[in-house]
Motif scaffolding. Sequence first.
Motif, PDB file in Angstrom:
ATOM      1  N   VAL A 209       0.853  -1.196   0.000  1.00 26.84           N
ATOM      2  CA  VAL A 209       0.000   0.000   0.000  1.00 26.84           C
ATOM      3  C   VAL A 209       0.885   1.241   0.000  1.00 26.84           C
ATOM      4  O   VAL A 209       1.762   1.374   0.856  1.00 26.84           O
ATOM      5  N   PRO A 210       0.690   2.174  -0.949  1.00 30.42           N
ATOM      6  CA  PRO A 210       1.523   3.384  -0.997  1.00 30.42           C
ATOM      7  C   PRO A 210       1.392   4.217   0.267  1.00 30.42           C
ATOM      8  O   PRO A 210       0.340   4.269   0.899  1.00 30.42           O
ATOM      9  N   LEU A 211       2.487   4.867   0.638  1.00 27.52           N
ATOM     10  CA  LEU A 211       2.471   5.764   1.785  1.00 27.52           C
ATOM     11  C   LEU A 211       1.662   7.022   1.478  1.00 27.52           C
ATOM     12  O   LEU A 211       1.595   7.464   0.328  1.00 27.52           O
ATOM     13  N   GLN A 212       1.079   7.607   2.504  1.00 28.64           N
ATOM     14  CA  GLN A 212       0.382   8.892   2.371  1.00 28.64           C
ATOM     15  C   GLN A 212       1.388  10.005   2.654  1.00 28.64           C
ATOM     16  O   GLN A 212       1.506  10.499   3.765  1.00 28.64           O
ATOM     17  N   ILE A 213       2.119  10.388   1.619  1.00 29.24           N
ATOM     18  CA  ILE A 213       3.203  11.352   1.779  1.00 29.24           C
ATOM     19  C   ILE A 213       2.694  12.767   1.521  1.00 29.24           C
ATOM     20  O   ILE A 213       2.117  13.045   0.471  1.00 29.24           O
TER      21      ILE A 213
ATOM     22  N   ILE B  50      13.661  15.434   8.204  1.00 24.62           N
ATOM     23  CA  ILE B  50      13.847  14.684   9.443  1.00 24.62           C
ATOM     24  C   ILE B  50      12.606  13.824   9.636  1.00 24.62           C
ATOM     25  O   ILE B  50      11.488  14.337   9.695  1.00 24.62           O
ATOM     26  N   ILE B  51      12.815  12.525   9.708  1.00 28.33           N
ATOM     27  CA  ILE B  51      11.711  11.569   9.820  1.00 28.33           C
ATOM     28  C   ILE B  51      11.883  10.761  11.099  1.00 28.33           C
ATOM     29  O   ILE B  51      12.995  10.341  11.423  1.00 28.33           O
ATOM     30  N   GLY B  52      10.801  10.553  11.838  1.00 29.36           N
ATOM     31  CA  GLY B  52      10.902   9.681  12.995  1.00 29.36           C
ATOM     32  C   GLY B  52       9.885   9.969  14.074  1.00 29.36           C
ATOM     33  O   GLY B  52       8.950  10.750  13.887  1.00 29.36           O
TER      34      GLY B  52
ATOM     35  N   ALA C 207       3.813   8.230  12.398  1.00 27.09           N
ATOM     36  CA  ALA C 207       2.586   7.970  13.166  1.00 27.09           C
ATOM     37  C   ALA C 207       2.212   6.489  13.094  1.00 27.09           C
ATOM     38  O   ALA C 207       2.638   5.765  12.193  1.00 27.09           O
ATOM     39  N   TYR C 208       1.431   6.052  14.060  1.00 32.46           N
ATOM     40  CA  TYR C 208       0.892   4.698  14.021  1.00 32.46           C
ATOM     41  C   TYR C 208      -0.128   4.598  12.883  1.00 32.46           C
ATOM     42  O   TYR C 208      -0.635   5.632  12.400  1.00 32.46           O
ATOM     43  N   PRO C 209      -0.445   3.379  12.434  1.00 31.31           N
ATOM     44  CA  PRO C 209      -1.423   3.223  11.346  1.00 31.31           C
ATOM     45  C   PRO C 209      -2.765   3.876  11.631  1.00 31.31           C
ATOM     46  O   PRO C 209      -3.466   4.297  10.703  1.00 31.31           O
TER      47      PRO C 209
ATOM     48  N   ILE D 148       3.085  10.900   8.872  1.00 30.81           N
ATOM     49  CA  ILE D 148       2.946   9.817   7.896  1.00 30.81           C
ATOM     50  C   ILE D 148       2.624   8.548   8.668  1.00 30.81           C
ATOM     51  O   ILE D 148       3.474   8.030   9.401  1.00 30.81           O
ATOM     52  N   PRO D 149       1.407   8.028   8.566  1.00 31.76           N
ATOM     53  CA  PRO D 149       1.073   6.781   9.263  1.00 31.76           C
ATOM     54  C   PRO D 149       1.713   5.588   8.572  1.00 31.76           C
ATOM     55  O   PRO D 149       1.678   5.473   7.345  1.00 31.76           O
ATOM     56  N   SER D 150       2.311   4.714   9.372  1.00 29.40           N
ATOM     57  CA  SER D 150       2.958   3.533   8.794  1.00 29.40           C
ATOM     58  C   SER D 150       3.337   2.573   9.903  1.00 29.40           C
ATOM     59  O   SER D 150       3.699   2.985  11.001  1.00 29.40           O
ATOM     60  N   ILE D 151       3.276   1.283   9.615  1.00 27.15           N
ATOM     61  CA  ILE D 151       3.817   0.284  10.520  1.00 27.15           C
ATOM     62  C   ILE D 151       5.321   0.205  10.279  1.00 27.15           C
ATOM     63  O   ILE D 151       5.851   0.857   9.389  1.00 27.15           O
TER      64      ILE D 151
END
Length: 394
Positions: free
Chosen positions: A174-178, A237-239, A259-261, A281-284
């Motif tokens: 599933v593509p990221l919501q960037i 900066i990501i994290g 962010a969490y899903p 950006i929500p992601s596992i």
Amino acid sequence: MQDNNYWDVRYINLEGCGSMKLVGKAYKDEKTKDLLLRLPTNAIAVIKHADIDEVSAAALIRHGPKAIVNFAPSSTGKFPNVGPRRLLEARIPLYDVCVASPELFEEIQEGVLLTIADDTLIQNGRRLARVRRLDEQYVQERERQAQENFARQLEAFVDNTLEYAKEEKELVMVPLQIPPLKVRIRERPVVVVVRGTDYREDLAALAPFIREMKPVLIGVDGGADALLEFGYHPDLIIGDMDSVSDKALRGKSQLLVHAYPDGRAPGLNRVQSLGLAADTIPSIGTSEDLALLLAHQEGADLIVAVGTHSNIIEFLEKGRPGMASTLLVRMKVGSILIDAKGVNKLYSGRPRFWYSLGVASSALIPLVVLWMLFEPLRQLAHMFVVRVLLFFGW
């Protein structure tokens, strides 16, 4: 986004506790990475860090504490961890509390003088606990025990990875919501920096590449500070924003909070408390997984990973019992991914003698030609030779 102290260690009993007297101000935190943001030199660092990893040990060494008191076992013997060995080599006294409890940890007051004497931890004249200083014999015993247990840990790690890979496959499907990015990544090289093992050496080795190719620079949490340390400005900066300094956050980088899903982003609170804007950006998976996927999805033509975690020891040290998300991400971006880990050891770049001689000879050629064509210069050189001969009486 799991903390590296994942063992619920409430009471630890150690045999044969040893001693020396030390006095220093206490600075404590259950998370070593948070303590490092404010730990001064010559303090007594009070931590709760089971199986101290190499990166944390290196960071503690750079801060130069007078001693370290650990309310969790510095080495459980479950798997090989080199943190205690590094601290031992640096001659920084490392103590494990013989019987540690959450209540006792809370009694430690930050900024108050602690005394370690006769195997005893003392605060305000009151004996709090017995402690044991980790010596060569103890560290060797834990290393031997870890080698014996490693096969069992490896089996459990592989089983966990395969089990969760099935559940986390949407990470790569599933593509990221960037959100809109301020920097263009398409058809450009990207360097993703995590403050992991050997990140300093590998960043130094990459200096010519960064200087010539001018890649997009992405700092993953503390990786942003690693870039600043080398004089680079991170574009992104990501994290989770839990191990990056305020200085890095207040720079000109675009901030992307992992962010969490379900959309929850605990790290956003810290960014907003500084009066800064950020996107989520929500992601596992881990934040470094997210950074690699973002660069890939945005069309990078090359991704260079610095300090990322790629083996079982590093994941166990970070408290992760598997690497499902990382395995999936690397399978997806592998065609354009280069892991810079250890690149500093690949080639030292030392010039050979004949190369150096050739360069020196080339530099002399213009001087020789000038000497041959310029009469006053020849006369000056002749006078210099004559003065030298007269000086020595020749």
